[in-house]
Write a protein that holds these residues in place. Structure first.
Motif, mmCIF file in Angstrom:
data_model
loop_
_atom_site.group_PDB
_atom_site.id
_atom_site.type_symbol
_atom_site.label_atom_id
_atom_site.label_comp_id
_atom_site.label_asym_id
_atom_site.label_seq_id
_atom_site.Cartn_x
_atom_site.Cartn_y
_atom_site.Cartn_z
ATOM 1 N N GLU A 197 -56.632 -20.326 88.609
ATOM 2 C CA GLU A 197 -55.842 -19.866 87.467
ATOM 3 C C GLU A 197 -54.740 -18.943 87.942
ATOM 4 O O GLU A 197 -54.904 -18.199 88.912
ATOM 5 C CB GLU A 197 -56.739 -19.121 86.476
ATOM 6 C CG GLU A 197 -57.770 -20.023 85.828
ATOM 7 C CD GLU A 197 -58.658 -19.278 84.854
ATOM 8 O OE1 GLU A 197 -58.903 -18.060 85.040
ATOM 9 O OE2 GLU A 197 -59.125 -19.928 83.894
ATOM 10 N N ARG A 222 -53.908 -26.633 91.592
ATOM 11 C CA ARG A 222 -54.974 -27.361 92.293
ATOM 12 C C ARG A 222 -54.699 -27.316 93.790
ATOM 13 O O ARG A 222 -53.655 -27.747 94.262
ATOM 14 C CB ARG A 222 -55.058 -28.803 91.844
ATOM 15 C CG ARG A 222 -56.238 -29.537 92.501
ATOM 16 C CD ARG A 222 -56.414 -30.981 92.075
ATOM 17 N NE ARG A 222 -56.421 -31.158 90.623
ATOM 18 C CZ ARG A 222 -55.457 -31.800 89.950
ATOM 19 N NH1 ARG A 222 -54.437 -32.315 90.579
ATOM 20 N NH2 ARG A 222 -55.542 -31.924 88.641
ATOM 21 N N LYS A 256 -52.049 -23.189 86.050
ATOM 22 C CA LYS A 256 -53.166 -23.592 86.903
ATOM 23 C C LYS A 256 -52.603 -24.295 88.131
ATOM 24 O O LYS A 256 -51.558 -24.952 88.065
ATOM 25 C CB LYS A 256 -54.121 -24.512 86.161
ATOM 26 C CG LYS A 256 -54.859 -23.779 85.056
ATOM 27 C CD LYS A 256 -55.944 -24.616 84.457
ATOM 28 C CE LYS A 256 -56.662 -23.792 83.397
ATOM 29 N NZ LYS A 256 -57.725 -24.527 82.749
ATOM 30 N N GLU A 303 -59.435 -25.751 91.367
ATOM 31 C CA GLU A 303 -58.325 -25.400 90.481
ATOM 32 C C GLU A 303 -58.362 -23.887 90.230
ATOM 33 O O GLU A 303 -59.362 -23.363 89.753
ATOM 34 C CB GLU A 303 -58.400 -26.173 89.167
ATOM 35 C CG GLU A 303 -57.133 -26.035 88.360
ATOM 36 C CD GLU A 303 -56.972 -27.148 87.346
ATOM 37 O OE1 GLU A 303 -56.249 -28.111 87.636
ATOM 38 O OE2 GLU A 303 -57.589 -27.043 86.279
ATOM 39 N N THR A 305 -50.705 -27.695 88.013
ATOM 40 C CA THR A 305 -51.212 -28.642 87.014
ATOM 41 C C THR A 305 -50.888 -28.228 85.581
ATOM 42 O O THR A 305 -50.889 -29.078 84.691
ATOM 43 C CB THR A 305 -52.738 -28.821 87.155
ATOM 44 O OG1 THR A 305 -53.376 -27.555 87.045
ATOM 45 C CG2 THR A 305 -53.082 -29.467 88.482
ATOM 46 N N GLU A 306 -50.606 -26.940 85.388
ATOM 47 C CA GLU A 306 -50.249 -26.438 84.055
ATOM 48 C C GLU A 306 -49.332 -25.242 84.197
ATOM 49 O O GLU A 306 -49.472 -24.454 85.132
ATOM 50 C CB GLU A 306 -51.488 -25.946 83.285
ATOM 51 C CG GLU A 306 -52.377 -27.005 82.744
ATOM 52 C CD GLU A 306 -53.549 -26.403 81.969
ATOM 53 O OE1 GLU A 306 -53.408 -25.290 81.388
ATOM 54 O OE2 GLU A 306 -54.609 -27.038 81.961
ATOM 55 N N PRO A 337 -54.574 -17.188 81.194
ATOM 56 C CA PRO A 337 -53.780 -17.690 82.325
ATOM 57 C C PRO A 337 -52.485 -18.332 81.838
ATOM 58 O O PRO A 337 -52.449 -18.936 80.769
ATOM 59 C CB PRO A 337 -54.698 -18.720 82.986
ATOM 60 C CG PRO A 337 -55.753 -19.049 82.009
ATOM 61 C CD PRO A 337 -55.841 -17.908 81.051
ATOM 62 N N TYR A 341 -52.116 -15.899 86.699
ATOM 63 C CA TYR A 341 -51.912 -14.878 85.670
ATOM 64 C C TYR A 341 -50.597 -14.143 85.917
ATOM 65 O O TYR A 341 -50.220 -13.913 87.060
ATOM 66 C CB TYR A 341 -53.070 -13.865 85.678
ATOM 67 C CG TYR A 341 -54.359 -14.450 85.189
ATOM 68 C CD1 TYR A 341 -54.717 -14.324 83.843
ATOM 69 C CD2 TYR A 341 -55.215 -15.119 86.032
ATOM 70 C CE1 TYR A 341 -55.901 -14.866 83.381
ATOM 71 C CE2 TYR A 341 -56.403 -15.669 85.572
ATOM 72 C CZ TYR A 341 -56.737 -15.537 84.251
ATOM 73 O OH TYR A 341 -57.907 -16.072 83.769
#
Length: 106
Positions: free
Chosen positions: A102, A30, A28, A100, A48-49, A25, A104
Motif C-alpha cells: 500500500e 505490486r 497500491k 502488493e 496497480t491503483e 491508501p 500512503y
C-alpha cells in the motif's frame, strides 16, 4: 560533515521509525523484484491503483518513504496505475515477489 547525514545517505540507519499518518491508501504497488543499488533497496513493479509521488510511504511488513521513482531508467515526478516503475526507498523493507504494497500520502 555531519555523520548522521552520511549514515542516511549510505542507508545504514538501523533504528529508524517511520509512521503512516493517513488512514486510507492512495495507491497500491505490486512488487516484481527487489534490487540493491548504492546501499538502497529498489522495488521494481507495477502501480496497480492510484497515484504515487516521491515522499509518499510504502507500507508492507514495514514502512519506508519513497526517495525516487524511475520509469525506463529515467527519473519521473510521479507514477499512475498501469505504470511499470522502480521505487528507490529510504529504508529497506521486507517484501516478496508478487506482494502488493500500500502507498500512503506523507
Amino acid at each position: 560533515m555531519d555523520v548522521s547525514f552520511l549514515k542516511r545517505l549510505l542507508g545504514r540507519i538501523e533504528d529508524h521509525e517511520v509512521e503512516v499518518v493517513s488512514t486510507k491508501p492512495v495507491g497500491k504497488f505490486r512488487v516484481e523484484k527487489t534490487l540493491k543499488v548504492i546501499n538502497r533497496q529498489v522495488l521494481v513493479g507495477e502501480v496497480t491503483e492510484g497515484l504515487i509521488y516521491p515522499g509518499y510511504k510504502v507500507k508492507g511488513k514495514a514502512v519506508s518513504p519513497i526517495m525516487r521513482i524511475e520509469r525506463s531508467h529515467k527519473r519521473v515526478d510521479f507514477a499512475v496505475a498501469g505504470d511499470r516503475v522502480a521505487l528507490m526507498l529510504e529504508y529497506e523493507i521486507p517484501c516478496e515477489e508478487g506482494e502488493e504494497l500500500e502507498i500512503y500520502q506523507s
